[in-house]
Design a protein around this motif. Structure first.
Motif, short mmCIF file in Angstrom:
data_model
loop_
_atom_site.label_atom_id
_atom_site.label_comp_id
_atom_site.label_asym_id
_atom_site.label_seq_id
_atom_site.Cartn_x
_atom_site.Cartn_y
_atom_site.Cartn_z
N HIS A 1 -4.05 14.52 9.71
CA HIS A 1 -5.34 15.19 9.53
C HIS A 1 -6.02 14.71 8.25
N ILE A 2 -5.23 14.28 7.25
CA ILE A 2 -5.83 13.85 5.98
C ILE A 2 -5.94 12.33 5.87
N GLY A 3 -5.34 11.60 6.80
CA GLY A 3 -5.41 10.14 6.72
C GLY A 3 -4.78 9.49 7.93
N ARG B 1 0.20 -2.64 6.92
CA ARG B 1 -0.38 -1.37 7.34
C ARG B 1 -1.54 -1.03 6.41
N GLU B 2 -2.68 -0.78 6.98
CA GLU B 2 -3.87 -0.45 6.22
C GLU B 2 -4.05 1.07 6.20
N ILE B 3 -4.04 1.66 4.99
CA ILE B 3 -4.19 3.10 4.86
C ILE B 3 -5.67 3.45 4.90
N LEU B 4 -6.02 4.33 5.81
CA LEU B 4 -7.41 4.69 6.00
C LEU B 4 -7.62 6.19 5.83
N GLY B 5 -8.84 6.58 5.76
CA GLY B 5 -9.20 7.99 5.70
C GLY B 5 -10.67 8.11 6.04
N PRO B 6 -11.15 9.26 6.48
CA PRO B 6 -10.38 10.47 6.71
C PRO B 6 -9.51 10.37 7.95
N GLY B 7 -8.77 11.42 8.20
CA GLY B 7 -7.86 11.39 9.33
C GLY B 7 -8.47 11.90 10.61
N TYR B 8 -7.61 12.40 11.49
CA TYR B 8 -8.02 12.88 12.80
C TYR B 8 -8.45 14.34 12.73
N SER B 9 -9.15 14.79 13.77
CA SER B 9 -9.40 16.21 13.93
C SER B 9 -8.04 16.89 14.16
N VAL C 1 5.88 5.02 -3.01
CA VAL C 1 4.87 5.64 -2.15
C VAL C 1 3.90 6.48 -2.98
N VAL C 2 4.42 7.20 -3.96
CA VAL C 2 3.55 8.00 -4.83
C VAL C 2 2.61 7.08 -5.61
N ASP C 3 3.12 5.95 -6.08
CA ASP C 3 2.26 4.98 -6.76
C ASP C 3 1.13 4.52 -5.85
N ILE C 4 1.46 4.20 -4.60
CA ILE C 4 0.44 3.76 -3.64
C ILE C 4 -0.58 4.86 -3.41
N ALA C 5 -0.10 6.09 -3.29
CA ALA C 5 -1.00 7.22 -3.06
C ALA C 5 -1.97 7.39 -4.23
N TRP D 1 -3.31 10.82 -0.25
CA TRP D 1 -1.95 11.33 -0.26
C TRP D 1 -1.30 11.30 1.12
N PHE D 2 -1.96 10.61 2.05
CA PHE D 2 -1.38 10.43 3.37
C PHE D 2 0.00 9.78 3.31
#
Length: 354
Positions: A116-118, A206-214, A265-269, A275-276
């Motif tokens: 939902h957030i990413g 893997r490409e981190i995107l946002g926003p997430g899904y409904s 992972v926290v560094d990446i976030a 924070w996904f």
């Protein structure tokens, strides 16, 4: 990699919560099915204080703040009335499986929040010159969304699809920024593929995107993610054999290695301000705890379930003393294995350069 005290405390808290949820699953189902629980403890012994006692169960607070434990009556002795070993086969399986099923449900709910957030997509990190991907016009940064009309959400799924279509044209749908593109590529056979390259000649990330899904979409993606995590564990030997996963990358990790991954992972976030990745890692760990405990190994829940299934097939119970000895030996071997894994995590970090 971030190694601050807040990360350490947060990591320990999440791990303890997942263990506590696992034990709570055993506890609630055992109570519901009439198995007497002598003690439900927060943390591991030695006992700090007895909180209270209700319906024959002592609720305690213990010194080692890592999750909790459940102590059923007659766990290994079928002669003790009201105990776990004296219960029917269905009841024993239900109680033993409840912990893992609770972790599985928790992982699903964590994934719902995460998606939902990413979200993530499969991106091309590099294209080797002269390869099928390069000749088709693919470039680093392209995001692959489908292969022959089949949605692509995970790198392993795309790799598996490519390996099952060697020598056959594949139509890849991709995005280059906001521009939709389509490429037709033919994966090379093994004898045509240079060492160190894949059939298409691309590296994936893997490409981190946002926003997430409904929220409805997040529930669907969470279900897909749980299935994906289970499939990856089941298919891991096949993927290693195919060369899609290096043996060194498939090694098991313990709490130390998991903490190292958490820091990364926290560094990446923090770098991406999303924070996904942290939420997704928590879901992955919850599912991993569930599946690990269901492995048919002595001392684990899956090992105890295995003995119940043997009993069902034989029509009679395995001698409790022999079964108990198997679990004791199994626990000793698991502790030795955990020590070796921890040594590996410390002196051969899973994170390069750490």
């Amino acid at each position: 990699m971030l190694t601050s005290l807040p990360v350490l405390l947060g990591f320990a808290a999440v791990l303890a919560l997942l263990i506590l949820m696992h034990e709570a699953g055993h506890f609630l189902v055992a109570k519901r099915l009439g198995v007497i629980i002598e003690e439900f403890g927060l943390g591991f012994p030695p006992r700090l204080v007895k909180l209270f006692e209700r319906d024959g169960t002592v609720y305690s607070l213990n010194w080692i703040p890592l999750g909790g434990f459940v102590k059923p009556r007659g766990e290994n002795d079928p002669a003790i009335a009201g105990g776990l070993a004296a219960a029917t086969k269905r009841v024993r399986i239900a109680v033993l499986a409840a912990g893992s099923l609770t972790n599985l449900a928790a992982g699903f709910l964590i994934f719902v929040f995460a998606f939902h957030i990413g979200s993530t997509l499969v991106a091309v990190a590099n294209v080797v010159e002269g390869t099928p991907a390069a000749l088709a016009g693919m470039k680093a940064g392209d995001v692959i969304v489908a292969a022959d009309g089949v949605s692509v959400n995970y790198i392993p799924d795309l790799q598996d699809y490519v390996h099952t279509h060697i020598g056959k044209p594949i139509t890849l749908k991709a995005l280059r920024g906001d521009q939709p593109l389509q490429f037709t590529v033919t994966p090379r056979t093994l004898d045509q593929t240079p060492e160190g390259q894949g059939p298409l000649g691309i590296e994936l990330s893997r490409e981190i995107l946002g926003p997430g899904y409904s929220w409805p979409g997040a529930f669907v993606r969470a279900g897909e993610e749980v299935v994906y995590q289970i499939r990856q564990i089941i298919l891991l030997p096949t993927r290693i054999f195919r060369g899609q996963v290096r043996v060194e990358d498939a090694r098991p990790i313990g709490p130390v290695g998991l903490y190292q991954v958490t820091g990364l992972v926290v560094d990446i976030a923090r770098q991406t301000n999303r924070w996904f990745p942290v939420a997704q890692l928590a879901g992955v760990v919850s599912v991993a705890v569930a599946l690990t405990n269901l492995l048919p190994l002595p001392a684990l829940d899956g090992g105890r379930i295995f003995f119940v299934l043997i009993e069902a097939l034989r029509g009679r119970r395995v001698d409790p003393e022999r079964e108990g000895m198997v679990h004791i030996v199994g626990m000793a071997l698991l502790l030795v294995l955990m020590a070796l894994i921890t040594y590996q995590d410390i002196f051969n970090s899973i994170i390069p350069g750490k």
